[in-house]
Design a protein around this motif. Structure first.
Motif, PDB file in Angstrom:
ATOM      1  N   TYR A  65      54.124 -30.957  -2.023  1.00  0.00           N
ATOM      2  CA  TYR A  65      54.780 -31.536  -3.670  1.00  0.00           C
ATOM      3  C   TYR A  65      54.825 -30.523  -4.298  1.00  0.00           C
ATOM      4  CZ  TYR A  65      54.273 -34.019  -8.353  1.00  0.00           C
ATOM      5  OH  TYR A  65      54.825 -34.526  -9.647  1.00  0.00           O
ATOM      6  N   LYS A  66      54.036 -29.727  -5.055  1.00  0.00           N
ATOM      7  CA  LYS A  66      53.411 -28.564  -5.704  1.00  0.00           C
ATOM      8  C   LYS A  66      54.156 -27.709  -5.584  1.00  0.00           C
ATOM      9  CE  LYS A  66      48.405 -29.614  -7.589  1.00  0.00           C
ATOM     10  NZ  LYS A  66      47.686 -28.996  -7.141  1.00  0.00           N
ATOM     11  N   LYS A  67      54.583 -26.894  -3.975  1.00  0.00           N
ATOM     12  CA  LYS A  67      56.154 -26.505  -4.209  1.00  0.00           C
ATOM     13  C   LYS A  67      57.073 -26.359  -4.563  1.00  0.00           C
ATOM     14  CE  LYS A  67      57.476 -24.084  -0.253  1.00  0.00           C
ATOM     15  NZ  LYS A  67      58.076 -23.951   1.718  1.00  0.00           N
ATOM     16  N   LYS A  68      57.837 -27.935  -3.968  1.00  0.00           N
ATOM     17  CA  LYS A  68      58.689 -28.312  -4.004  1.00  0.00           C
ATOM     18  C   LYS A  68      58.903 -28.428  -6.046  1.00  0.00           C
ATOM     19  CE  LYS A  68      60.706 -29.339  -0.209  1.00  0.00           C
ATOM     20  NZ  LYS A  68      62.240 -28.189  -0.340  1.00  0.00           N
ATOM     21  N   LYS A  69      57.879 -28.479  -7.050  1.00  0.00           N
ATOM     22  CA  LYS A  69      58.084 -28.987  -7.918  1.00  0.00           C
ATOM     23  C   LYS A  69      58.000 -27.894  -8.762  1.00  0.00           C
ATOM     24  CE  LYS A  69      55.717 -31.644 -11.536  1.00  0.00           C
ATOM     25  NZ  LYS A  69      54.608 -32.136 -12.234  1.00  0.00           N
ATOM     26  N   LYS A  70      57.365 -26.119  -7.908  1.00  0.00           N
ATOM     27  CA  LYS A  70      57.728 -25.643  -8.577  1.00  0.00           C
ATOM     28  C   LYS A  70      58.707 -24.690  -8.650  1.00  0.00           C
ATOM     29  CE  LYS A  70      53.264 -23.454  -7.818  1.00  0.00           C
ATOM     30  NZ  LYS A  70      51.881 -22.551  -8.159  1.00  0.00           N
ATOM     31  N   GLU A  71      59.859 -24.937  -7.389  1.00  0.00           N
ATOM     32  CA  GLU A  71      61.231 -24.465  -7.193  1.00  0.00           C
ATOM     33  C   GLU A  71      61.671 -25.503  -7.723  1.00  0.00           C
ATOM     34  OE1 GLU A  71      61.653 -25.374  -2.855  1.00  0.00           O
ATOM     35  OE2 GLU A  71      59.707 -23.993  -1.998  1.00  0.00           O
ATOM     36  N   LYS A  72      61.653 -25.707  -8.731  1.00  0.00           N
ATOM     37  CA  LYS A  72      62.613 -26.485 -10.049  1.00  0.00           C
ATOM     38  C   LYS A  72      63.880 -27.849  -9.158  1.00  0.00           C
ATOM     39  CE  LYS A  72      61.131 -23.937 -13.132  1.00  0.00           C
ATOM     40  NZ  LYS A  72      60.551 -23.585 -13.636  1.00  0.00           N
ATOM     41  N   VAL A  73      62.584 -27.953  -8.464  1.00  0.00           N
ATOM     42  CA  VAL A  73      63.314 -29.795  -7.659  1.00  0.00           C
ATOM     43  C   VAL A  73      62.925 -31.261  -8.620  1.00  0.00           C
ATOM     44  CG1 VAL A  73      62.773 -31.211  -5.305  1.00  0.00           C
ATOM     45  CG2 VAL A  73      63.328 -28.311  -5.386  1.00  0.00           C
ATOM     46  N   TRP A  75      58.951 -35.943  -0.485  1.00  0.00           N
ATOM     47  CA  TRP A  75      58.439 -34.933   0.066  1.00  0.00           C
ATOM     48  C   TRP A  75      57.172 -35.410   0.249  1.00  0.00           C
ATOM     49  CZ3 TRP A  75      60.824 -31.774   3.869  1.00  0.00           C
ATOM     50  CH2 TRP A  75      62.637 -31.552   3.743  1.00  0.00           C
ATOM     51  N   GLY A  76      56.598 -35.217  -0.558  1.00  0.00           N
ATOM     52  CA  GLY A  76      55.273 -34.973  -0.488  1.00  0.00           C
ATOM     53  C   GLY A  76      54.356 -36.125  -0.083  1.00  0.00           C
ATOM     54  N   THR A  77      55.304 -37.412   0.019  1.00  0.00           N
ATOM     55  CA  THR A  77      54.710 -38.840   0.362  1.00  0.00           C
ATOM     56  C   THR A  77      55.232 -38.471   2.663  1.00  0.00           C
ATOM     57  OG1 THR A  77      55.156 -39.967  -1.232  1.00  0.00           O
ATOM     58  CG2 THR A  77      55.099 -40.990   0.721  1.00  0.00           C
ATOM     59  N   ALA A  78      56.767 -37.727   2.691  1.00  0.00           N
ATOM     60  CA  ALA A  78      56.873 -38.031   4.048  1.00  0.00           C
ATOM     61  C   ALA A  78      56.346 -36.872   4.651  1.00  0.00           C
ATOM     62  CB  ALA A  78      58.407 -36.814   4.284  1.00  0.00           C
ATOM     63  N   VAL A  79      55.370 -35.774   4.132  1.00  0.00           N
ATOM     64  CA  VAL A  79      54.361 -35.084   4.751  1.00  0.00           C
ATOM     65  C   VAL A  79      53.403 -35.812   5.094  1.00  0.00           C
ATOM     66  CG1 VAL A  79      53.224 -33.194   4.398  1.00  0.00           C
ATOM     67  CG2 VAL A  79      55.219 -32.613   4.268  1.00  0.00           C
TER      68      VAL A  79
END
Length: 175
Positions: A25-33, A41-45
């Motif tokens: 979740y944090k990685k995707k948030k940094k990627e400006k998603v 994504w975090g929930t799916a993982v």
């Protein structure tokens, strides 16, 4: 499988799922998603990790149940073929099954008492045999009691992984 092991693996799966889910979740948030997409994504993982660990638990439980069922079926079939009306050692059956999950050299011992009135008290001496003549391994169980009509797993031992047959001898008394 014991309940404490199921609880432990589910707690471990939950912790790992949280770590990976929050990390992703944090990685995707940094990627400006978008926030929603990062949460998905975090929930799916999280769900993926939980499904993976619980799938392993279900597979191991299913394998254990199948091993026990095969042992009991084998003992019932052998008893029907020999069929002895008298109360005797001929009504005691044994089945040796290998646990494929723990490795090819872990063998579980299942016993059944098809006598109607007498219990067995004693030990069982087991030999694994290769090529119908070479004794490959020997094992003696601890003292056991098998009540009339009872079927159960009594022990397990580590031995060689490949044997052609096995034999056993009841050392004890019926009363």
């Amino acid at each position: 499988m014991e309940m404490w092991l199921i609880i432990f693996t589910n707690i471990l799966a939950f912790i790992l799922a949280l770590i990976f889910g929050i990390g992703y979740y944090k990685k995707k948030k940094k990627e400006k998603v978008s926030q929603i997409r990062a949460e998905l994504w975090g929930t799916a993982v999280f769900i993926g990790v939980m499904v993976f660990f619980n799938g392993i638990i279900l597979y191991v439980n299913y394998s254990d149940e199948q091993r026990v069922k095969a042992a009991y079926t084998e003992m019932e079939k052998n008893n029907e073929e020999r069929g002895n009306e008298e109360e005797s050692f001929a009504n005691l059956e044994l089945s040796l099954k290998t646990d494929k999950n723990k490795g090819p050299d872990t063998h579980y011992i299942y016993v059944a008492n098809f006598n109607k009135k007498v219990s067995f008290h004693g030990k069982v001496y087991i030999k694994t045999i290769i090529n119908n003549k070479i004794v490959d391994g020997e094992y003696t169980t601890k003292k056991i009691t098998i009540k009339p009509g009872e079927k159960k797993q009594i022990d397990h031992f580590d031995g060689t992984s490949f044997y052609d047959s096995y034999s056993w001898e009841w050392k004890g008394e019926l009363n």
